[in-house]
Design an enzyme around this catalytic site. Structure first.
Site, PDB file in Angstrom:
ATOM      1  CD1 TRP A 102     -26.569   4.286  10.304  1.00 50.62           C
ATOM      2  CD2 TRP A 102     -25.492   6.195   9.830  1.00 50.62           C
ATOM      3  NE1 TRP A 102     -25.247   3.984  10.042  1.00 50.62           N
ATOM      4  CE2 TRP A 102     -24.573   5.124   9.747  1.00 50.62           C
ATOM      5  CE3 TRP A 102     -25.037   7.493   9.586  1.00 50.62           C
ATOM      6  CZ2 TRP A 102     -23.219   5.316   9.426  1.00 50.62           C
ATOM      7  CZ3 TRP A 102     -23.697   7.690   9.259  1.00 50.62           C
ATOM      8  CH2 TRP A 102     -22.805   6.615   9.179  1.00 50.62           C
ATOM      9  CG  ASP A 178     -30.119   8.280   5.445  1.00 48.87           C
ATOM     10  OD1 ASP A 178     -29.835   7.718   4.374  1.00 48.87           O
ATOM     11  OD2 ASP A 178     -29.308   8.350   6.396  1.00 48.87           O
ATOM     12  CE  LYS A 202     -24.639   2.503   3.606  1.00 51.12           C
ATOM     13  NZ  LYS A 202     -23.522   1.954   4.332  1.00 51.12           N
TER      14      LYS A 202
END
Lengths: 367, 367
Positions: A102, A178, A202
Site C-alpha cells: 500500500w 494512511d 475496515k
C-alpha cells in the site's frame, strides 16, 4: 438467518448490532416516513445524522479543535492523488516510508502525478518483516511532508511508534498517515499528525466512504490545478457537502461510531479486546508446527494476521474446511498467497477462538 | 412503519420493493452468512452481484457491445473533472451547451483545470426556459467533444432531442452527456453518445455511486497527468475494481435494475408511466391561477417539475401543509426558490395524484 465469522480484509465484517439497526430503519427512519438513503443531504434530519457522526468520531479519537473532519469518496487510493495535490502547492517533495504494497501504491501515484517522490526509508531489505526505526528515516532537503502507512493490510506489518518527519535542516514536516486498516482500533494522539485518511471498509463502515482528518493550517497548501472535489479546504468549507456525499455510508459510519462508544465503551476498551484477539492468534501460530508468521513481533499487525502453512498443498483443504466451519475469507491477498485473518473491531473474540480451535484441529489431523 | 411520498430531487425516493429486499438481505445475503456490505469485492458471490447489475443495465438500455460500463465514485461532479482528463489528451477544446446550473458547473470545472472551454450554445438568453436547437449550436474549430446536460435538475429544463456536435469543418465530435437526473426514465439510443455519466442518487440507487457508459474507442484519449482513478481505460480494464468499489451501492443499483426489468417491465413501460405522471402535474399547474411553470412545453422536464406560487408569502404554508399531508421535499433548490416536485422512477403515480389533490385543495383555500 445465519451469521458466519468473517475474516475478510475489506470490505470487512460490520457489527451485527449495527446491521440490525440499519435493517430496522431501512424503510422508515425513526418515523420520518423515508429511508436515510432517500433523504436530501440538506434536510434537517440528514444534517443531524451527519453532524452526530462527526461529533462521535471526534469524541472517540479526541480530535483537537484545529483539525477538520471530512467525509469524502474514492477510497484511500483516491487520497494517494489527493494528498500531493493538497500539500505540494508550495513546491517541495513528498517523502515516504515504504512498508509494503500500500505504501508503494501511494508512492507510485505521487510519482505518476508529480514526478518526484523520495523513499525516506524502506522495509524492503527486511523482506517487509520489520518497520524502519525513527533513526533510519532520512528525509530529503526539500521534503514537504512524510507519508506513512500505519498498518500494511496485505503484509500484516504495523508501526509500533508514531514517526516524525525531520528534514536534514532540522525542520519537522507534517506527518501524513494512511490509517485505513487500523483507525479506531485503539486510542490515537491525533495532534502528532498533519493528515490522517482512512478508507471506511475496515473499521468505519461500508466501502465507498473515506474519512480525512486534517490540521487546519494545511488547508492552504494546495496546488491550483487540483480537481475541485479533491480539495480539503473546499470540502471543509462545504461541510463535506460540496456535492452530494455518500449519505448512506456516512449514516452507517455513524452507527459504527455509536456502537464503539456505547456498546464497546470507547477506544481503550476496543484496544484491549483487539490486543487480546491478536495475542491469542499469534500465540497459536507461534506454538504450532504447521503455521508461521515472519513479522518481527513488535511490528505484527493486530488487524491483519497473515500466516502460511508449512506445506502449501494444504492451503486448499484448509480454506475449504474453514469455510465449511463458517470461518470465511481466510485466503491471503492474491499478490502474496497463504492465509490472512483480519481481526478488525467488528470481528468478535469468539470468532478468533473458533479460528484457533479450527487451526489446532486441522493441524492434528493433517499437520 | 409509514412511507410518505418523497419528491426529493436527490438523494431521491427508491422503490419500496428494493428497500424491502435490502432490508431482508441485510444480515445474511441469501444464506451466505454475511451482509453484502461485508463481502470481499473479489469474492465469487460479490462478483456475481456486480456482473448481474451490469448485465441488467445493459439489457435495460440496450447498450451496444462496443461500450464499457463503469461503476465509480465521486458523483457527477467528479466527472466534471474526469471527462476533460479522459478526452483532452490529444488537445482540442471542450465544447458545452449551457442549459443551466449543472451545465455551468461542468463548464467551470473544465475551465478551472484546462483553461479553455467553449460555450457552443446557451439557454441563458431565454432565462433558461428553452433548450438551444441543433442549428444554434456552434462548435469551435478545435472542438474535441460536445458536452450537454440532458436534464437540468434545478431548472427543470430538458433536451427533447439528441444533439450532434459538428465542427465548422464538418467533423462530428463525440457527444458527452450528464444524464444524472434522467437516465433510465425511458429508452435511449446509446449509440448516439460517446460518454454518458450519471450520479446514482436519482434513478439508479444511493448517493456515492456514478455510472459511466463510454464508447471503447474513447478510452485512448486521456491526458497522461490524470489521477489514476479517473481513468476510464484503467477502470474498464480493472472491471471497475481498480480499488475497492462502493460495493453496497452497486448491489442496490442492481436491485433497482431488477425492479425496472421485472416489476415495471422495462424502460418503455417506465417511460409511459413517467409521461403520464408529468403530464398530469403540468396540466394541473397550467390549469391553476396559483401555480405556474415558465419552461417551453417541449423542454419541460419529466423528472423535475419546478413551479412557483403567485404569492410567495404562501410558500411557507404550502410546504408546511404538504409535509403534514405526507408530501415531502417539495421545496425548490436554494439557488432558485419556489417549489420543485421530482418525479423520478420510484415516485409512484399515486404520489403525483396526491400532490395534485393537495395543490388543488390548497388553492381553493388560500389562492
Amino acid at each position: 438467518m445465519t451469521r458466519h465469522f468473517n475474516f475478510c480484509a475489506g470490505p470487512a465484517a460490520l457489527p451485527t448490532a449495527v446491521l440490525e439497526r440499519a435493517r430496522d430503519e431501512m424503510l422508515d427512519y425513526r418515523g420520518h416516513g423515508l429511508s436515510v438513503m432517500e433523504m436530501s443531504h440538506r434536510s434537517a434530519e440528514y444534517v443531524a445524522i451527519a453532524e452526530k457522526a462527526e461529533a462521535d468520531l471526534r469524541e472517540l479519537l479526541a480530535i483537537p479543535a484545529n483539525y477538520r473532519v471530512l467525509f469524502t469518496q474514492g477510497g484511500a487510493t483516491q487520497q494517494f492523488a489527493a494528498v500531493p495535490f493538497n500539500l505540494l502547492g508550495s513546491g517541495g517533495t513528498a517523502n515516504f516510508v515504504d512498508t509494503g504494497i500500500w505504501s508503494r501504491k501511494a508512492i507510485a501515484e505521487s510519482r505518476h502525478l508529480f514526478g518526484d517522490a523520495r523513499v525516506a526509508a524502506s522495509s524492503e531489505a527486511s523482506g517487509n518483516t520489520r518497520v524502519p526505526q525513527q533513526g533510519e528515516i532520512e528525509l530529503s532537503h526539500d521534503a514537504s511532508y512524510l507519508h506513512v502507512t500505519a498498518n500494511e493490510t496485505i503484509g500484516g506489518l504495523a508501526f509500533d511508534y508514531t514517526p516524525r518527519g525531520v528534514r536534514p535542516d532540522g525542520v519537522e514536516v507534517p506527518l501524513v498517515c494512511d490509517m485505513s486498516s487500523s483507525i479506531l482500533s485503539g486510542p490515537l494522539d491525533v495532534s502528532r499528525y498533519g493528515v490522517i485518511y482512512a478508507g471506511a471498509q475496515k473499521n468505519i463502515g461500508p466501502a465507498g466512504l473515506v474519512v480525512v482528518i486534517v490540521r487546519d493550517d494545511l488547508l492552504e497548501r494546495a496546488r491550483p490545478d487540483m480537481p475541485t472535489l479533491f480539495g480539503y479546504k473546499t470540502l471543509a468549507e462545504g461541510g463535506s457537502m460540496v456535492n452530494t456525499p455518500a449519505t448512506y455510508s456516512w449514516y452507517l459510519a455513524g452507527l459504527v461510531f455509536e456502537w464503539l462508544r456505547h456498546d464497546i465503551g470507547g477506544l481503550p476498551a476496543m484496544e484491549a479486546i483487539n490486543a487480546r484477539k491478536a495475542a491469542k492468534l499469534y500465540a497459536a501460530i507461534d506454538g504450532s508446527e504447521l503455521y508461521s508468521n515472519p513479522i518481527a513481533p513488535a511490528n505484527r499487525s493486530r488487524m491483519n494476521v497473515p500466516f502460511v502453512l508449512a506445506d502449501e498443498r494444504l492451503d486448499k483443504p484448509f480454506l475449504a474446511e474453514a469455510e465449511q466451519a463458517g470461518l470465511l475469507n481466510l485466503k491471503g491477498h492474491r499478490s502474496v498467497g497463504g492465509m490472512r485473518a483480519s481481526l478488525y473491531n467488528a470481528v468478535p473474540e469468539a470468532a478468533v477462538d473458533a479460528l484457533i480451535d479450527f487451526m489446532a484441529d486441522f493441524e492434528n489431523r493433517k499437520g
